[in-house]
Design a protein around this motif. Structure first.
Motif: not given
Length: 443
Positions: A220-236, A249-259
């Motif tokens: 939950d904390v990691f998702q919050h951290l990733a969304h905090t960064y991505a949501s303030r970047n207008p292109n991410m 989705p929303d410019g965020v991913t779990n590392g393993y889910s990506w690869y």
């Protein structure tokens, strides 16, 4: 010099405006040394080691007490350019340094952030790789690896598999650095995609790989951290910005889910250094043209600042014995989110737990003794630039040094291999396999 000229001279900035261009080692060093000299009261420049070719791995610390840790002030870090051909993060961190030091004492938000946080900034973890790149290129180049041709983001110990590669000087320097500080939050800056990626990068069935993901106890904390960064970047947060059919989705991913990857730095930070780290992919092009740099700075400035503030989430404090002696190496964790390497107090008896608002049962355990459990409520509105402060006084006399020190280390082996499997291993899906082939060079 007359009075008017003297007054004008005093108004001029101590450090000249930083150009939007690529700064090679000599230029980067000159800028960092100028900042350290002209803002000596809030900065400290030091090298944590040397690259294969002998270049310094510079870190500039910004804070009210830049030269040493102070109890209650959390340690934060940014690291860039661990892949030498991924260059945007390197320049963004130089501009972040300039932004912080020139606004201290003038901008209330920046002043409060610097006074309440010790901010460590490493513009380049792989200076040899950066110098090896012959010309800017959007894709893979020989400068990705260090001089010995090792990918530094595959070079750390791994908690899931044996990573028997030769540890490189740059990697060993970072590992030693992590032991020397009580880092709480971090991000490493990359290029080749546009996404905020959070741990785990590797995994096994116990962390959810049967569902094509690998989650930490603090998801939950990691998702919050990733969304905090991505949501303030207008292109991410925009879909398929890199025109490669990759939609996060929303410019965020779990590392393993990506690869999946083995020996990554963000997993090592979390498991062995108690430091929450995410990976920030900041540009579709790994080494874009210089004229694009102002746009990257404008897109990331707010995110870089807001992310630092997240180091003040949750709860912090000290653990004492009955005589008010601080107790090192005491386990302090939320009862239902135990870490495979338990989070422990530092030599000052300090702990920091990044947590979202809510009610938690905190487990404080001296090895060999029954746990001390207490309920803590973290309010919705956090304190201004400070986590909730909560000290614990345990019913012990004496510092218990001999008992504590013997149980304080966590071996750098595949720790998850020691856990019983929750279910049978599964082969990656065809989609995940193709994804890995297509994007293996993005991180």
């Amino acid at each position: 010099m007359d009075f008017a000229c003297l007054w004008l001279a005093l108004l001029l900035p101590l450090v000249a405006a930083l150009d939007f261009k690529y700064h090679h080692q000599e230029g980067m060093e000159a800028f960092l040394k100028s900042v350290a000299q002209n803002y000596s009261s809030i900065t400290y420049l030091h090298s944590i080691g040397k690259s294969v070719q002998g270049r310094n791995l510079w870190v500039l610390v910004v804070g009210q007490f830049p030269k040493e840790h102070r109890i209650g002030i959390p340690e934060f870090k940014y690291v860039a350019n661990m892949h030498g051909d991924e260059t945007v993060g390197r320049e963004l961190l130089l501009h972040l340094i300039h932004y912080l030091v020139t606004r201290h004492g003038k901008d209330l938000e920046i002043t409060n952030l610097i006074n309440s946080t010790r901010i460590h900034i490493m513009p380049s973890m792989n200076p040899d790789g950066f110098e090896a790149v012959r010309k800017p290129d959007c894709y893979y180049s020989n400068g990705r690896e260090n001089y010995n041709q090792y990918d530094l983001n595959r070079n750390f110990p791994d908690a899931f598999e044996y990573n028997n590669v030769s540890r490189q000087p740059e990697t060993l320097a970072v590992m030693k650095w992590l032991k020397s500080e009580t880092f709480v939050l971090s991000a490493n800056l990359h290029g080749g995609a546009l996404v905020a990626s959070y741990p785990f990068d590797n995994g096994d069935p116990a962390t959810g790989t049967l569902h094509s993901r690998s989650l930490t106890p603090d998801d939950d904390v990691f998702q919050h951290l990733a969304h905090t960064y991505a949501s303030r970047n207008p292109n991410m947060t925009k879909p398929d910005q890199c025109k490669n059919k990759m939609n996060f989705p929303d410019g965020v991913t779990n590392g393993y889910s990506w690869y999946p990857l083995q020996g990554g730095m963000q997993d090592y930070n979390y498991i062995w250094a108690q430091c929450f780290e995410i990976t920030l992919e900041l540009s579709c092009c790994k080494y874009p043209r210089e004229e694009k740099l102002p746009y990257f700075w404008n897109d990331n400035k707010a995110s870089l600042i807001e992310y630092i503030k997240q180091v003040h989430l949750g709860i912090k404090g000290q653990v004492f014995d009955q005589n008010k002696n601080p107790l090192p190496n005491v386990i302090v964790e939320v009862q239902d989110r135990k870490h495979i390497c338990p989070f422990r107090t530092n030599k000052h008896g300090e702990y920091y737990l990044l947590l979202l608002p809510g009610t938690y049962e905190i487990n404080v355990t001296v090895p060999g003794h029954e746990p001390y459990l207490t309920k803590v409520v973290i309010p919705e509105k956090s304190q201004h630039f400070s986590a909730l402060k909560k000290n614990f006084v345990l019913p012990f006399q004496g510092q218990l040094d001999s008992l504590l020190v013997s149980d304080s280390s966590c071996p750098t082996i595949p720790l998850y291999k020691m856990l019983p499997s929750h279910s049978a291993a599964t082969k990656p899906s065809l989609f995940l396999f193709l994804l890995t082939l297509l994007h293996i060079f993005f991180k």
